[in-house]
Design a protein around this motif. Structure first.
Motif, PDB file in Angstrom:
ATOM      1  N   LEU A 286      44.539  40.451  50.916  1.00  0.00           N
ATOM      2  CA  LEU A 286      43.869  40.864  49.684  1.00  0.00           C
ATOM      3  C   LEU A 286      42.807  41.932  49.900  1.00  0.00           C
ATOM      4  N   SER A 287      42.613  42.373  51.144  1.00  0.00           N
ATOM      5  CA  SER A 287      41.598  43.386  51.415  1.00  0.00           C
ATOM      6  C   SER A 287      41.873  44.643  50.601  1.00  0.00           C
ATOM      7  N   GLY A 288      40.804  45.217  50.066  1.00  0.00           N
ATOM      8  CA  GLY A 288      40.920  46.453  49.293  1.00  0.00           C
ATOM      9  C   GLY A 288      40.085  46.399  48.030  1.00  0.00           C
ATOM     10  N   ARG A 289      40.301  47.400  47.196  1.00  0.00           N
ATOM     11  CA  ARG A 289      39.526  47.547  45.960  1.00  0.00           C
ATOM     12  C   ARG A 289      40.305  46.981  44.774  1.00  0.00           C
ATOM     13  N   TRP A 290      39.629  46.149  43.980  1.00  0.00           N
ATOM     14  CA  TRP A 290      40.232  45.468  42.835  1.00  0.00           C
ATOM     15  C   TRP A 290      39.373  45.678  41.588  1.00  0.00           C
ATOM     16  N   THR A 291      40.000  45.658  40.423  1.00  0.00           N
ATOM     17  CA  THR A 291      39.278  45.637  39.154  1.00  0.00           C
ATOM     18  C   THR A 291      39.190  44.185  38.698  1.00  0.00           C
ATOM     19  N   SER A 292      37.975  43.723  38.446  1.00  0.00           N
ATOM     20  CA  SER A 292      37.693  42.356  38.019  1.00  0.00           C
ATOM     21  C   SER A 292      37.371  42.372  36.526  1.00  0.00           C
ATOM     22  N   ARG A 293      38.015  41.461  35.783  1.00  0.00           N
ATOM     23  CA  ARG A 293      37.714  41.306  34.353  1.00  0.00           C
ATOM     24  C   ARG A 293      37.615  39.809  34.044  1.00  0.00           C
ATOM     25  N   TYR A 294      36.498  39.421  33.445  1.00  0.00           N
ATOM     26  CA  TYR A 294      36.384  38.027  33.021  1.00  0.00           C
ATOM     27  C   TYR A 294      35.823  37.955  31.608  1.00  0.00           C
ATOM     28  N   THR A 295      36.172  36.865  30.925  1.00  0.00           N
ATOM     29  CA  THR A 295      35.695  36.645  29.571  1.00  0.00           C
ATOM     30  C   THR A 295      34.656  35.529  29.571  1.00  0.00           C
ATOM     31  N   TYR A 296      33.731  35.630  28.633  1.00  0.00           N
ATOM     32  CA  TYR A 296      32.717  34.597  28.490  1.00  0.00           C
ATOM     33  C   TYR A 296      32.256  34.550  27.038  1.00  0.00           C
TER      34      TYR A 296
ATOM     35  N   SER B 227      24.410  34.096  21.887  1.00  0.00           N
ATOM     36  CA  SER B 227      23.499  34.986  21.174  1.00  0.00           C
ATOM     37  C   SER B 227      24.247  36.079  20.413  1.00  0.00           C
ATOM     38  N   HIS B 228      25.432  36.460  20.917  1.00  0.00           N
ATOM     39  CA  HIS B 228      26.260  37.440  20.209  1.00  0.00           C
ATOM     40  C   HIS B 228      27.222  36.763  19.240  1.00  0.00           C
ATOM     41  N   GLY B 229      27.409  35.447  19.414  1.00  0.00           N
ATOM     42  CA  GLY B 229      28.295  34.690  18.549  1.00  0.00           C
ATOM     43  C   GLY B 229      29.760  35.033  18.713  1.00  0.00           C
ATOM     44  N   GLN B 230      30.126  35.501  19.909  1.00  0.00           N
ATOM     45  CA  GLN B 230      31.519  35.879  20.132  1.00  0.00           C
ATOM     46  C   GLN B 230      31.848  35.887  21.617  1.00  0.00           C
ATOM     47  N   GLY B 231      33.140  36.013  21.894  1.00  0.00           N
ATOM     48  CA  GLY B 231      33.589  36.149  23.274  1.00  0.00           C
ATOM     49  C   GLY B 231      33.456  37.600  23.722  1.00  0.00           C
ATOM     50  N   LEU B 232      33.023  37.793  24.945  1.00  0.00           N
ATOM     51  CA  LEU B 232      32.847  39.135  25.507  1.00  0.00           C
ATOM     52  C   LEU B 232      33.619  39.239  26.810  1.00  0.00           C
ATOM     53  N   GLU B 233      33.800  40.469  27.299  1.00  0.00           N
ATOM     54  CA  GLU B 233      34.474  40.707  28.566  1.00  0.00           C
ATOM     55  C   GLU B 233      33.573  41.538  29.462  1.00  0.00           C
ATOM     56  N   SER B 234      33.572  41.211  30.739  1.00  0.00           N
ATOM     57  CA  SER B 234      32.810  41.963  31.724  1.00  0.00           C
ATOM     58  C   SER B 234      33.774  42.514  32.767  1.00  0.00           C
TER      59      SER B 234
END
Length: 120
Positions: free
Chosen positions: A3-13, A17-24
């Motif tokens: 798995l070594s290398g560069r990856w794009t990470s995306r998670y939801t939470y 306070s925003h009253g909604q689901g967000l992605e980082s």
């Protein structure tokens, strides 16, 4: 599979306070030694830092994560941490799963989706 290398990470939470689901999203560099894999986010404009420690068992990655949020951001430099479990795709280019961790008031345990895509 390595798995070594560069990856794009995306998670939801869920942001109460925003009253909604967000992605980082982060760009993460993974380094693998045997069945152990560590990941560190690449510095970017958000100033949020992400680190991960994973143990690999065939196509399953299990471990811990920690994020130091941006001092200038919504969470004012708060530190969040928790556990993560991912399924690695057969071609080794994707990992998908879920994270678990506490909310900003430390009064509830949250879960969310997390995915990683290997960058070319």
């Amino acid at each position: 599979m390595n798995l070594s290398g560069r990856w794009t990470s995306r998670y939801t939470y869920l942001s109460s306070s925003h009253g909604q689901g967000l992605e980082s999203e982060h760009s993460v560099i993974f380094e693998q030694r045997g069945t152990q894999c560590t990941g560190q986010s690449v510095e970017d404009q958000t100033e949020s830092r992400l680190s991960l420690g994973l143990t690999l068992d065939q196509n399953i990655a299990t471990g811990i994560w920690e994020e130091h949020t941006s001092p200038a951001g919504h969470y004012h430099g708060a530190v969040f941490h928790g556990a993560i479990q991912l399924i690695i795709s057969e071609d080794g280019r994707h990992m998908t799963g879920q994270w678990v961790g506490f909310n900003s008031s430390r009064s509830r345990i949250n879960i969310g989706q997390w995915s990683f895509t290997r960058q070319s």
